[in-house]
Design an enzyme around this catalytic site. Sequence first.
Site, short mmCIF file in Angstrom:
data_model
loop_
_atom_site.label_atom_id
_atom_site.label_comp_id
_atom_site.label_asym_id
_atom_site.label_seq_id
_atom_site.Cartn_x
_atom_site.Cartn_y
_atom_site.Cartn_z
CD GLU A 1 3.37 -0.25 7.11
OE1 GLU A 1 2.85 0.67 6.43
OE2 GLU A 1 2.72 -0.98 7.87
CG HIS B 1 3.80 4.75 5.15
ND1 HIS B 1 2.81 5.38 5.87
CD2 HIS B 1 3.37 3.48 4.96
CE1 HIS B 1 1.83 4.51 6.12
NE2 HIS B 1 2.14 3.36 5.57
CG HIS C 1 -0.33 0.04 2.55
ND1 HIS C 1 -0.16 -1.08 3.32
CD2 HIS C 1 0.20 1.07 3.28
CE1 HIS C 1 0.41 -0.75 4.47
NE2 HIS C 1 0.66 0.55 4.47
CO CO Z 1 1.12 1.59 6.21
#
Ligand code: CO
Length: 141
Positions: A130, A81, A8
């Site tokens: 991440e 992110h 994502h």
């Molecule tokens: Co995230």
Amino acid sequence: MKLGRLNHVGVATPSIEKSIAFYRDVMGAEVIREPFDLPAQGVKVCFVDTPNSQIELIEPLGEASPIHGFLAKNPAGGQHHLCYEVPDIHAAKAWFEGKGAKVLGEPRIGAHGTLIFFVHPKDMGGVLTEIMETPKPGAAH
Ligand code: CO
């Protein structure tokens, strides 16, 4: 380490409710998941599905939320992110540390219910990154 799929893109927003309306009415998103609180990370989260990935809308939850600072600099919100999957979170942490990258904290349960950690943008070409363990087949997410 082998780089896995882009899970994502994290997008900070002052209002998930307004962002949902934007993704639905302007971007034509057809699948928008139910928002939920992630108190351990100090955020409220809502996933918007795209055909090949997801947008993770994140809104501050509580006074100590780590994204208050981001929103102070970017009041309208913005890209926060990127999240990539890996098969083994602990091996990935050792890998990044071996490369001299600053891993932020210990692996912890993330928005998809699997272990995640963040790597400091200063070691990642300016991108807060991440790293997320790929959900096992048959898992809820
Ligand atoms: Co995230």
